[in-house]
Design an enzyme around this catalytic site. Structure first.
Site, short mmCIF file in Angstrom:
data_model
loop_
_atom_site.label_atom_id
_atom_site.label_comp_id
_atom_site.label_asym_id
_atom_site.label_seq_id
_atom_site.Cartn_x
_atom_site.Cartn_y
_atom_site.Cartn_z
N ARG A 18 0.86 -1.20 0.00
CA ARG A 18 0.00 0.00 0.00
C ARG A 18 0.89 1.25 0.00
NH1 ARG A 18 -2.06 0.67 6.33
NH2 ARG A 18 -0.27 1.96 6.88
N ASP A 39 5.58 -7.66 2.15
CA ASP A 39 4.89 -6.86 3.18
C ASP A 39 4.31 -7.78 4.24
OD1 ASP A 39 3.03 -4.90 4.44
OD2 ASP A 39 3.43 -3.70 2.66
N ASN A 90 11.51 0.25 1.64
CA ASN A 90 10.47 1.27 1.80
C ASN A 90 9.63 1.09 3.06
OD1 ASN A 90 8.17 3.16 0.70
ND2 ASN A 90 7.19 1.16 1.01
N TYR A 155 11.78 8.37 15.08
CA TYR A 155 11.68 8.38 13.62
C TYR A 155 12.88 9.11 13.02
CZ TYR A 155 9.30 8.86 9.05
OH TYR A 155 8.96 8.80 7.73
N LYS A 159 15.71 7.53 10.61
CA LYS A 159 15.85 8.00 9.22
C LYS A 159 17.22 8.63 8.97
CE LYS A 159 11.79 6.68 7.62
NZ LYS A 159 11.71 5.60 6.61
N1 LIG Z 1 4.02 9.49 3.74
C1 LIG Z 1 4.96 10.39 3.97
O1 LIG Z 1 4.68 11.62 4.04
C2 LIG Z 1 6.40 9.96 4.11
C3 LIG Z 1 7.38 10.96 4.10
C4 LIG Z 1 8.71 10.58 4.19
C5 LIG Z 1 9.07 9.26 4.27
N2 LIG Z 1 8.08 8.30 4.30
C6 LIG Z 1 8.52 6.92 4.36
O2 LIG Z 1 8.08 6.24 3.21
C7 LIG Z 1 7.89 4.85 3.50
C8 LIG Z 1 6.51 4.41 3.07
O3 LIG Z 1 5.57 5.17 3.80
P1 LIG Z 1 4.02 5.27 3.43
O4 LIG Z 1 3.64 6.68 3.73
O5 LIG Z 1 3.75 4.68 2.12
O6 LIG Z 1 3.43 4.36 4.62
P2 LIG Z 1 2.29 3.22 4.67
O7 LIG Z 1 2.00 3.04 6.13
O8 LIG Z 1 1.16 3.57 3.75
O9 LIG Z 1 3.04 1.94 4.09
C9 LIG Z 1 4.06 1.33 4.81
C10 LIG Z 1 4.06 -0.14 4.48
O10 LIG Z 1 5.11 -0.77 5.24
C11 LIG Z 1 4.60 -2.01 5.73
N3 LIG Z 1 5.34 -2.43 6.93
C12 LIG Z 1 5.34 -1.86 8.14
N4 LIG Z 1 6.09 -2.57 9.00
C13 LIG Z 1 6.58 -3.63 8.31
C14 LIG Z 1 7.43 -4.72 8.62
N5 LIG Z 1 7.90 -4.90 9.88
N6 LIG Z 1 7.74 -5.61 7.64
C15 LIG Z 1 7.25 -5.46 6.39
N7 LIG Z 1 6.43 -4.45 6.03
C16 LIG Z 1 6.10 -3.54 6.98
C17 LIG Z 1 3.14 -1.72 6.03
O11 LIG Z 1 2.39 -2.92 6.14
C18 LIG Z 1 2.75 -0.85 4.84
O12 LIG Z 1 2.29 -1.61 3.75
C19 LIG Z 1 8.16 4.71 5.01
O13 LIG Z 1 9.49 4.28 5.20
C20 LIG Z 1 7.99 6.11 5.53
O14 LIG Z 1 8.72 6.36 6.71
C21 LIG Z 1 6.76 8.61 4.22
#
Ligand SMILES: NC(=O)c1ccc[n+]([C@@H]2O[C@H](COP(=O)([O-])OP(=O)(O)OC[C@H]3O[C@@H](n4cnc5c(N)ncnc54)[C@H](O)[C@@H]3O)[C@@H](O)[C@H]2O)c1
Length: 250
Positions: A18, A39, A90, A155, A159
């Protein structure tokens, strides 16, 4: 419109079921890659793989904190597609709290998933990536890995750790034919951020991002267009970390 920019490549995407991971999977398949969606979310991951097409996409269950789970995911990738060229670390979680009010258990859990998970992923995939002869690792950090991030101690620590691990791994793995870069998104609309209240005053472009805008950078780093790029930490944040956008004119 697609141009086969990653045609023939095999990419494994953690957290691919997702959010941004799903978007990266769709973009890579559209540009000709085969993808492995790895995932914890089995229903969503299997549904996405089925939609992208048997023979083009595979779901594998993965907990990024578990080394055995990683070894099985890498083996399943090579079994299904014969190789691994691109690893996208990711998967991640987002926890709140300063050093005063974050719990020690939340801190440890965040480091375990967001930082140790990236280490285990590169550790488990290194041999397969070396065998590719032309591999790219894309570690998803955050602007919280470029500047301080108020009330997000764990966090930000994780990061920033991803940035340091990326630069060091670029040095260690470059001679093996593996490029390693980190990308640092700002505010992106995904399930992770759905409940957050945010203003955009600190962002020169005045808005948040769609996941597809981040996937464009991921496709570039996965492709041979970026073949001389390694050890880079690339902000993709609408200018949020460029400087102080809120200071008034004197
Ligand atoms: N959304 C933002 O604004 C943003 C900004 C900067 C960085 N990020 C980073 O981008 C990445 C993706 O974020 P997103 O916003 O799509 O989040 P999201 O929560 O929509 O997706 C994260 C996914 O990681 C999976 N996940 C979590 N723990 C896990 C584990 N132990 N093993 C396997 N899978 C696991 C979840 O099931 C999920 O499908 C993350 O690393 C997040 O920190 C997000």
């Amino acid at each position: 419109m697609t141009n086969g920019r990653v045609a023939g490549k095999v990419a494994l995407i953690t957290g691919g079921a997702r959010g941004m991971g799903e978007s990266h999977a769709r973009a890579l398949v559209a540009e000709g890659a085969n993808v492995v969606i790895a995932d914890l979310l089995e229903d969503e991951g299997r549904a996405l793989a089925a939609e992208l097409g048997e023979g083009r996409a595979l779901f594998v269950p993965l907990d990024v904190t578990d080394e055995e789970s990683w070894n099985a995911a890498v083996a399943a990738t090579v079994d299904a597609f014969g190789k691994l060229d691109v690893l996208i670390n990711n998967a991640g979680i987002f926890t709140r709290g300063s050093v005063v009010d974050a719990s020690v258990s939340d801190f440890r859990k965040t480091i375990d998933i967001d930082l140790t998970g990236v280490f285990i992923g590169m550790h488990a995939a290194a041999a397969a990536l070396e065998a590719s002869g032309n591999a790219s690792v894309i570690n998803i950090s955050s602007i919280a890995g470029l500047v301080g991030f108020k009330n997000r101690a764990a966090y930000a620590a994780a990061k920033w750790g991803v940035q340091g691990l990326t630069k060091t791994s670029a040095m260690d793995l470059g001679p093996l034919g593996i490029r390693v870069n980190s990308i640092h998104p700002g505010s992106v609309r995904t399930p992770l951020t759905a409940g957050l209240k945010r203003g955009f005053g600190q962002i020169p472009l005045g808005r948040d991002a769609d996941s597809a805008e981040i996937s464009a950078l991921v496709v570039y780093l996965a492709s041979d267009e970026s073949r001389f790029v390694t050890g880079a930490a690339i902000a993709i944040d609408g200018g949020e970390t460029a400087g102080n956008n809120l200071r008034e004119d004197a």
